[in-house]
Design a protein around this motif. Structure first.
Motif, PDB file in Angstrom:
ATOM      1  N   CYS A 148       0.738  -1.207   0.135  1.00 33.85           N
ATOM      2  CA  CYS A 148      -0.015   0.073  -0.091  1.00 33.85           C
ATOM      3  C   CYS A 148       0.800   1.302   0.011  1.00 33.85           C
ATOM      4  N   ARG A 149       0.634   2.418  -0.976  1.00 37.20           N
ATOM      5  CA  ARG A 149       1.511   3.361  -0.919  1.00 37.20           C
ATOM      6  C   ARG A 149       0.646   4.740  -0.864  1.00 37.20           C
ATOM      7  N   PHE A 150       1.278   5.512  -0.151  1.00 43.93           N
ATOM      8  CA  PHE A 150       0.535   6.658   0.192  1.00 43.93           C
ATOM      9  C   PHE A 150       1.668   8.063  -0.014  1.00 43.93           C
ATOM     10  N   SER A 151       1.331   9.010  -0.827  1.00 40.75           N
ATOM     11  CA  SER A 151       2.111  10.117  -1.101  1.00 40.75           C
ATOM     12  C   SER A 151       1.533  11.440  -1.234  1.00 40.75           C
ATOM     13  N   PHE A 152       2.658  12.542  -1.124  1.00 46.81           N
ATOM     14  CA  PHE A 152       2.071  13.755  -1.044  1.00 46.81           C
ATOM     15  C   PHE A 152       2.956  14.507  -2.255  1.00 46.81           C
ATOM     16  N   TRP A 153       2.382  15.004  -3.007  1.00 48.87           N
ATOM     17  CA  TRP A 153       3.219  15.616  -4.395  1.00 48.87           C
ATOM     18  C   TRP A 153       3.015  16.875  -4.720  1.00 48.87           C
ATOM     19  N   VAL A 154       4.099  17.893  -4.572  1.00 46.35           N
ATOM     20  CA  VAL A 154       3.882  19.397  -4.815  1.00 46.35           C
ATOM     21  C   VAL A 154       4.776  19.583  -6.252  1.00 46.35           C
ATOM     22  N   ALA A 155       4.003  20.453  -6.921  1.00 44.43           N
ATOM     23  CA  ALA A 155       4.867  20.735  -8.220  1.00 44.43           C
ATOM     24  C   ALA A 155       4.247  22.305  -8.703  1.00 44.43           C
ATOM     25  N   ARG A 156       5.258  22.913  -9.202  1.00 46.97           N
ATOM     26  CA  ARG A 156       4.898  24.386  -9.567  1.00 46.97           C
ATOM     27  C   ARG A 156       5.436  24.662 -10.960  1.00 46.97           C
ATOM     28  N   ASP A 157       4.933  25.675 -11.701  1.00 51.15           N
ATOM     29  CA  ASP A 157       5.336  26.191 -12.896  1.00 51.15           C
ATOM     30  C   ASP A 157       4.765  27.335 -12.965  1.00 51.15           C
ATOM     31  N   ASP A 158       5.863  28.161 -14.128  1.00 52.06           N
ATOM     32  CA  ASP A 158       5.327  29.704 -14.534  1.00 52.06           C
ATOM     33  C   ASP A 158       5.343  29.606 -15.930  1.00 52.06           C
ATOM     34  N   LEU A 159       4.450  30.227 -16.620  1.00 48.94           N
ATOM     35  CA  LEU A 159       4.354  30.015 -18.092  1.00 48.94           C
ATOM     36  C   LEU A 159       4.064  31.737 -18.345  1.00 48.94           C
ATOM     37  N   ASP A 160       5.000  32.003 -19.253  1.00 50.20           N
ATOM     38  CA  ASP A 160       4.942  33.348 -19.967  1.00 50.20           C
ATOM     39  C   ASP A 160       4.859  33.525 -21.520  1.00 50.20           C
ATOM     40  N   THR A 161       3.861  33.788 -21.917  1.00 50.40           N
ATOM     41  CA  THR A 161       3.924  33.716 -23.514  1.00 50.40           C
ATOM     42  C   THR A 161       3.336  35.181 -24.217  1.00 50.40           C
ATOM     43  N   ALA A 232      -3.215   7.760  -3.073  1.00 52.48           N
ATOM     44  CA  ALA A 232      -3.416   6.342  -2.307  1.00 52.48           C
ATOM     45  C   ALA A 232      -3.488   5.220  -3.288  1.00 52.48           C
ATOM     46  N   GLY A 233      -2.748   4.334  -3.197  1.00 52.48           N
ATOM     47  CA  GLY A 233      -2.777   3.178  -4.327  1.00 52.48           C
ATOM     48  C   GLY A 233      -2.013   1.970  -3.895  1.00 52.48           C
ATOM     49  N   ILE A 234      -2.023   0.959  -4.703  1.00 52.78           N
ATOM     50  CA  ILE A 234      -1.366  -0.238  -4.449  1.00 52.78           C
ATOM     51  C   ILE A 234      -0.296  -0.565  -5.552  1.00 52.78           C
ATOM     52  N   VAL A 235       0.955  -1.201  -5.145  1.00 53.56           N
ATOM     53  CA  VAL A 235       2.145  -1.182  -6.106  1.00 53.56           C
ATOM     54  C   VAL A 235       2.474  -2.615  -5.964  1.00 53.56           C
ATOM     55  N   GLY A 236       2.571  -3.256  -6.808  1.00 52.09           N
ATOM     56  CA  GLY A 236       3.002  -4.445  -7.299  1.00 52.09           C
ATOM     57  C   GLY A 236       4.439  -4.835  -7.598  1.00 52.09           C
ATOM     58  N   SER A 237       5.193  -5.605  -6.827  1.00 50.47           N
ATOM     59  CA  SER A 237       6.731  -5.700  -7.205  1.00 50.47           C
ATOM     60  C   SER A 237       7.106  -7.115  -7.547  1.00 50.47           C
ATOM     61  N   TYR A 238       8.124  -7.125  -8.429  1.00 51.35           N
ATOM     62  CA  TYR A 238       8.639  -8.241  -8.703  1.00 51.35           C
ATOM     63  C   TYR A 238      10.201  -8.268  -8.603  1.00 51.35           C
ATOM     64  N   ALA A 239      10.952  -8.817  -7.500  1.00 55.08           N
ATOM     65  CA  ALA A 239      11.995  -8.831  -7.357  1.00 55.08           C
ATOM     66  C   ALA A 239      13.125  -9.961  -7.712  1.00 55.08           C
ATOM     67  N   ARG A 240      14.115  -9.802  -8.248  1.00 55.65           N
ATOM     68  CA  ARG A 240      15.320 -10.506  -8.678  1.00 55.65           C
ATOM     69  C   ARG A 240      16.591  -9.970  -8.715  1.00 55.65           C
ATOM     70  N   ASP A 241      17.544 -10.554  -7.654  1.00 57.21           N
ATOM     71  CA  ASP A 241      18.712 -10.174  -7.011  1.00 57.21           C
ATOM     72  C   ASP A 241      18.581  -8.974  -6.515  1.00 57.21           C
ATOM     73  N   ARG A 242      19.288  -7.900  -6.917  1.00 60.44           N
ATOM     74  CA  ARG A 242      18.937  -6.552  -6.369  1.00 60.44           C
ATOM     75  C   ARG A 242      17.997  -5.669  -7.209  1.00 60.44           C
ATOM     76  N   PHE A 243      17.527  -6.049  -8.050  1.00 61.88           N
ATOM     77  CA  PHE A 243      16.403  -5.271  -8.975  1.00 61.88           C
ATOM     78  C   PHE A 243      15.041  -5.718  -8.514  1.00 61.88           C
ATOM     79  N   SER A 244      14.247  -4.694  -8.772  1.00 61.97           N
ATOM     80  CA  SER A 244      12.798  -5.200  -8.793  1.00 61.97           C
ATOM     81  C   SER A 244      11.951  -4.287  -9.728  1.00 61.97           C
ATOM     82  N   LEU A 245      11.012  -4.911 -10.447  1.00 59.29           N
ATOM     83  CA  LEU A 245      10.105  -4.203 -11.426  1.00 59.29           C
ATOM     84  C   LEU A 245       8.933  -3.783 -10.557  1.00 59.29           C
ATOM     85  N   ARG A 246       8.156  -2.812 -10.700  1.00 59.67           N
ATOM     86  CA  ARG A 246       7.140  -2.203  -9.977  1.00 59.67           C
ATOM     87  C   ARG A 246       6.063  -1.724 -11.027  1.00 59.67           C
ATOM     88  N   LEU A 247       4.854  -2.014 -10.716  1.00 57.07           N
ATOM     89  CA  LEU A 247       3.699  -1.564 -11.259  1.00 57.07           C
ATOM     90  C   LEU A 247       2.629  -1.228 -10.174  1.00 57.07           C
TER      91      LEU A 247
END
Length: 340
Positions: A148-161, A232-247
């Motif tokens: 189970c995965r919970f996160s908070f994301w903040v982003a900002r940008d300025d556009l002048d045209t 708020a979501g779900i992550v599935g991971s498959y591990a092999r050696d030191r690497f893991s693939l995540r979805l």
């Protein structure tokens, strides 16, 4: 909308398959804290068409009888008008504040109407941000782990045209009526310089396209966007050696704070120059859904680094009266995770 529904259906099937593939519960612990720097591309920014006005006179337009110009105003109902520069009068360069013979029926005033046209910027992009969050192991089956995965994301940008401008010139026909003494001494259409000889009244017969261009204008639009995303979501991971693939997939709550502005520089009749700007701000809340995949490398027993791609669907546009923003878009995140 159909494409969004199809994508959500695919994501729902993926979640169901991940849940059914891992029947065993994970052990105690399994908490991770992560932080990431992000780069997000916003799908589309659409600026609305906007009529520009002279701040000296303010906005006086109902689209039928009242009109605003970058160098004056005109009210068809009352026959009143105002101008920014005496050079707009033709053919004798009449200066209303100075008494003198008017004496010309059908004299014109030239008024210019400037509009900042509708504008789309599909390459808003380059929205830098940061994510923090926690993840808790939930179920495990061999090398497959659901979290189970919970996160908070903040982003900002300025556009002048720069804003595309349309400049339309109107010829306001004037007629001297009941001008007993032939003298006009007022910057507004009516005066009473000699009551014994009657009123001197200038009134408009029409405001028609054409005439002489008096004004020139440039305009710049800007947008400041602050975006806050709770996921708020779900992550599935498959591990092999030191690497893991995540979805992963899950729901989002998007809070967008927007400030937009159009700034104008107008030159009317040579030295008559002014700057004008109009701003608008709003805060919108929209729900959404995300899906993503990534790869993670276990650097030490407690620390791992990862690279993730994610696409966000936001189910409604946000914006102000000046601009509309589609928050759909993809992002990249470079993360570091600590297990505790």
């Amino acid at each position: 909308m159909k494409s969004r529904t199809l994508r959500l259906a695919v994501l729902g099937v993926a979640v169901f398959l991940m849940l059914s593939a891992a029947p065993a519960f994970a052990g105690e612990g399994g908490w991770q804290f992560f932080a990431a720097g992000t780069y997000r591309v916003i799908d589309d920014v659409d600026f609305n068409s906007q009529l520009l006005v002279n701040p000296t006179f303010g906005t006086a337009t109902d689209g039928t009888t009242q009109f605003s110009f970058v160098n004056g105003t005109f009210d068809l109902g009352t026959g009143s008008f105002q101008v920014a520069d005496p050079g707009q009068y033709d053919p004798i360069g009449w200066v209303p504040a100075v008494p003198g013979p008017f004496g010309v029926s059908g004299t014109s005033v030239f008024l210019d109407q400037a509009t900042a046209g509708a504008q789309s910027d599909a390459d808003f992009g380059s929205t830098l941000g940061a994510i923090i969050g926690v993840e808790k192991d939930w179920r495990a089956a061999g090398p497959v782990m659901l979290s189970c995965r919970f996160s908070f994301w903040v982003a900002r940008d300025d556009l002048d045209t720069p804003a595309p401008l349309t400049l339309a010139t109107y010829d306001l026909g004037l007629t001297l009526a009941d001008g007993g003494d032939g003298v006009i001494n007022n910057p507004t259409p009516s005066s009473d310089t000699d009551p014994t000889l009657g009123d001197d009244t200038v009134f408009s017969t029409a405001a028609t396209p054409g005439g002489t261009t008096i004004a020139s204008a440039t305009a710049v639009r800007s947008l400041d966007l602050n975006l806050y995303v709770f996921s708020a979501g779900i992550v599935g991971s498959y591990a092999r050696d030191r690497f893991s693939l995540r979805l992963g997939t899950g729901a989002t709550l998007n809070v967008a704070r927007l400030n937009s502005e159009v700034g104008v520089n107008v030159t009317s009749g040579g030295p008559a120059t002014y700057n004008w700007s109009q701003t608008d701000a709003d805060t919108d809340v929209a729900v959404g859904w995300y899906g993503g995949l990534g790869v993670e490398y276990q650097a030490t027993e407690k620390v791992s680094v990862g690279l993730d791609w994610r696409y966000d669907w936001v189910f409604q546009d946000v914006g102000t009266d000046q601009v509309t923003v589609d928050l759909d878009g993809q992002s990249l995140a470079l993360s570091i995770t600590f297990e505790f």
